[in-house]
Design an enzyme around this catalytic site. Structure first.
Site, PDB file in Angstrom:
ATOM      1  N   CYS A 126    -106.024 -28.074  20.965  1.00 37.30           N
ATOM      2  CA  CYS A 126    -105.365 -26.898  20.719  1.00 37.30           C
ATOM      3  C   CYS A 126    -104.010 -27.144  20.266  1.00 37.30           C
ATOM      4  O   CYS A 126    -103.137 -28.058  21.042  1.00 37.30           O
ATOM      5  CB  CYS A 126    -105.253 -26.276  22.160  1.00 37.30           C
ATOM      6  SG  CYS A 126    -104.419 -24.603  21.930  1.00 37.30           S
ATOM      7  N   LYS A 161    -113.587 -32.089  21.166  1.00 36.52           N
ATOM      8  CA  LYS A 161    -113.269 -31.398  19.923  1.00 36.52           C
ATOM      9  C   LYS A 161    -111.774 -31.802  19.305  1.00 36.52           C
ATOM     10  O   LYS A 161    -110.936 -31.782  20.302  1.00 36.52           O
ATOM     11  CB  LYS A 161    -113.024 -29.931  20.525  1.00 36.52           C
ATOM     12  CG  LYS A 161    -112.845 -29.139  19.295  1.00 36.52           C
ATOM     13  CD  LYS A 161    -113.173 -27.467  19.594  1.00 36.52           C
ATOM     14  CE  LYS A 161    -112.526 -26.701  18.510  1.00 36.52           C
ATOM     15  NZ  LYS A 161    -112.782 -25.253  19.030  1.00 36.52           N
ATOM     16  N   GLY A 261    -116.236 -19.265  14.407  1.00 40.10           N
ATOM     17  CA  GLY A 261    -115.316 -18.462  15.521  1.00 40.10           C
ATOM     18  C   GLY A 261    -114.684 -17.039  14.745  1.00 40.10           C
ATOM     19  O   GLY A 261    -115.127 -16.309  15.160  1.00 40.10           O
TER      20      GLY A 261
HETATM   21  C1  FMN Z   1    -108.343 -16.503  19.007  1.00 40.36           C
HETATM   22  C2  FMN Z   1    -108.754 -17.838  18.958  1.00 40.36           C
HETATM   23  C3  FMN Z   1    -108.648 -18.558  20.252  1.00 40.36           C
HETATM   24  C4  FMN Z   1    -109.269 -19.791  20.321  1.00 40.36           C
HETATM   25  N1  FMN Z   1    -109.410 -20.613  21.416  1.00 40.36           N
HETATM   26  C5  FMN Z   1    -109.910 -21.602  21.598  1.00 40.36           C
HETATM   27  C6  FMN Z   1    -110.067 -22.243  22.853  1.00 40.36           C
HETATM   28  O1  FMN Z   1    -109.796 -21.936  23.705  1.00 40.36           O
HETATM   29  N2  FMN Z   1    -110.667 -23.716  22.803  1.00 40.36           N
HETATM   30  C7  FMN Z   1    -110.691 -24.220  21.641  1.00 40.36           C
HETATM   31  O2  FMN Z   1    -111.307 -25.352  21.636  1.00 40.36           O
HETATM   32  N3  FMN Z   1    -110.610 -23.795  20.364  1.00 40.36           N
HETATM   33  C8  FMN Z   1    -110.061 -22.352  20.159  1.00 40.36           C
HETATM   34  N4  FMN Z   1    -110.142 -21.850  19.178  1.00 40.36           N
HETATM   35  C9  FMN Z   1    -110.424 -22.693  18.062  1.00 40.36           C
HETATM   36  C10 FMN Z   1    -111.892 -22.249  17.320  1.00 40.36           C
HETATM   37  O3  FMN Z   1    -112.807 -22.565  18.422  1.00 40.36           O
HETATM   38  C11 FMN Z   1    -112.161 -23.058  16.147  1.00 40.36           C
HETATM   39  O4  FMN Z   1    -112.217 -24.391  16.450  1.00 40.36           O
HETATM   40  C12 FMN Z   1    -111.191 -22.473  15.037  1.00 40.36           C
HETATM   41  O5  FMN Z   1    -110.721 -21.249  15.001  1.00 40.36           O
HETATM   42  C13 FMN Z   1    -111.914 -22.652  13.828  1.00 40.36           C
HETATM   43  O6  FMN Z   1    -112.951 -21.973  13.370  1.00 40.36           O
HETATM   44  P1  FMN Z   1    -112.861 -20.810  12.752  1.00 40.36           P
HETATM   45  O7  FMN Z   1    -112.240 -20.816  11.360  1.00 40.36           O
HETATM   46  O8  FMN Z   1    -114.472 -20.427  12.568  1.00 40.36           O
HETATM   47  O9  FMN Z   1    -112.376 -19.675  13.527  1.00 40.36           O
HETATM   48  C14 FMN Z   1    -109.515 -20.454  18.832  1.00 40.36           C
HETATM   49  C15 FMN Z   1    -109.447 -19.785  17.968  1.00 40.36           C
HETATM   50  C16 FMN Z   1    -108.986 -18.544  17.854  1.00 40.36           C
HETATM   51  C17 FMN Z   1    -109.073 -17.893  16.330  1.00 40.36           C
END
Ligand code: FMN
Length: 347
Positions: A126, A161, A261
């Protein structure tokens, strides 16, 4: 033709999972996701104590995606047991956890296993929570220590991750592998900022956040491609996937499964059935019997092309007419061209 896959010892009915942080906060939302065609849902990252997260504004849409700085809001591991109890009977739930030390990660992971998680995902990535996430996930020594301590405390698979916000991603993945980790998940969000021109200051209360969505897909695909060359443990791809073409890119780069996501946040859970349908049609048309058949094929194709180029080069060498050697403008590598170590041949 089958969409079934596995991440080492974990079989999945479909290759797509809900990424952490999107609809993984409550039992009810996880059940909804599990009924949508996702192979599994990854929970919101959960810590030891309840956390309110960052103040608003903590989320905004940008061209090509979102920038968020939620700050890991969560109810704490003890309260989360009830949500897991509701979701686990409906399908596979991967428990995502974050901590500041190896011991904290290990105790959180053990609780997730007790709650029925089929695997644990360590959030080492994160970009916007001080003392957590990428602050612990960019030091290979720390990463190896965390992974091996968690491995000693659970019997379910342990996934790590990873953050793209580093120039040593391969080293970090190797640290996961050396620590006994069962898979790497790549990528989390890219550190980013949005400035409001009207107020002449950063828009998010935390100033910076993490960019997600289509804008990061090409970065994620490249990272998965590199990780496939760096480690032998399975890779789960994530970042900017919203249709079957995006998912196929990650699989061909080397991912055995993928997570979605932002597209779930934007389009709803139907995105999984849309991706599954598209992937199945593509696989039928192109003669892939299983996801396994497709994993890493972009590497195989490059190697095949390289071998063909070398063969053609050797063939051309053989056809260089006698007497041409040494004439101005004539390129001739001789019979030995194409052997490993020949500086003229790209490897
Ligand atoms: C609103 C939001 C909250 C997220 N919270 C977490 C989290 O709690 N833990 C985590 O490992 N990744 C978190 N992510 C990252 C996503 O799991 C993912 O790795 C990232 O958004 C890229 O994928 P995407 O482009 O499909 O969204 C979050 C992403 C978003 C947009």
């Amino acid at each position: 033709m089958s969409l079934k896959t596995d991440v080492e010892s974990l079989p999945l009915e479909a290759p797509g999972m809900v990424a952490s942080g999107i609809m993984g906060e409550t039992g009810a939302s996880m059940v909804r996701m599990l009924e949508s065609g996702a192979g599994a849902v990854v929970t919101k990252s959960i810590g030891s104590e309840p956390r309110p997260g960052h103040a608003n504004p903590c989320f905004t849409e940008v061209k090509g995606g979102f920038v968020n700085a939620m700050g890991l809001p969560n109810p704490g591991i003890d309260a989360f047991g009830a949500e897991m109890g509701e979701a686990v009977p409906h399908g596979k739930v991967v428990g995502s956890v974050f901590g500041a030390s190896a011991g904290e990660f290990a105790s959180l992971a053990a609780k997730m296993e007790d709650y029925g998680a089929c695997a644990v995902e360590l959030n080492l990535s994160c970009p916007h929570a001080r003392g957590y996430g990428m602050e612990v996930g960019t030091d290979p020594k720390l990463v190896k220590g965390i992974v091996s301590e968690v491995k000693g405390s659970v019997s379910v698979p342990v996934w790590a991750k990873l953050t793209p916000n580093t120039h040593i991603l391969g080293e970090i993945a190797l640290a996961v592998q050396d620590g006994g980790g069962d898979a790497v998940v790549a990528i989390n969000t890219l550190k980013a900022m949005v400035i409001s021109p009207e107020f002449a200051r950063p828009y998010l209360s935390n100033r910076f956040g993490g960019l997600s969505g289509p804008a990061i897909r090409a970065v994620g695909v490249r990272d998965v491609f590199d990780l496939y060359e760096a480690v032998s443990i399975p890779i789960v791809g994530v970042g900017g996937i919203s249709d079957w073409r995006d998912a196929a890119q990650y699989i061909m780069a080397g991912a055995r499964a993928f997570q979605v996501g932002s597209a779930v946040a934007k389009e709803g859970p139907e995105v999984f059935s849309k991706i599954n349908r598209g992937l199945a049609e593509f696989m039928l048309d192109h003669g892939y019997d299983s996801i396994s058949d497709m994993v890493g094929v972009a590497h195989d194709r490059l190697r095949e092309n390289h071998r063909r180029d070398r063969r053609e080069l050797r063939h051309q060498d053989l056809r260089v007419p006698d007497g041409c050697q040494g004439l101005p403008g004539t390129v001739h590598h001789g019979m030995g061209a194409g052997h490993a170590g020949d500086p003229h041949v790209p490897v």
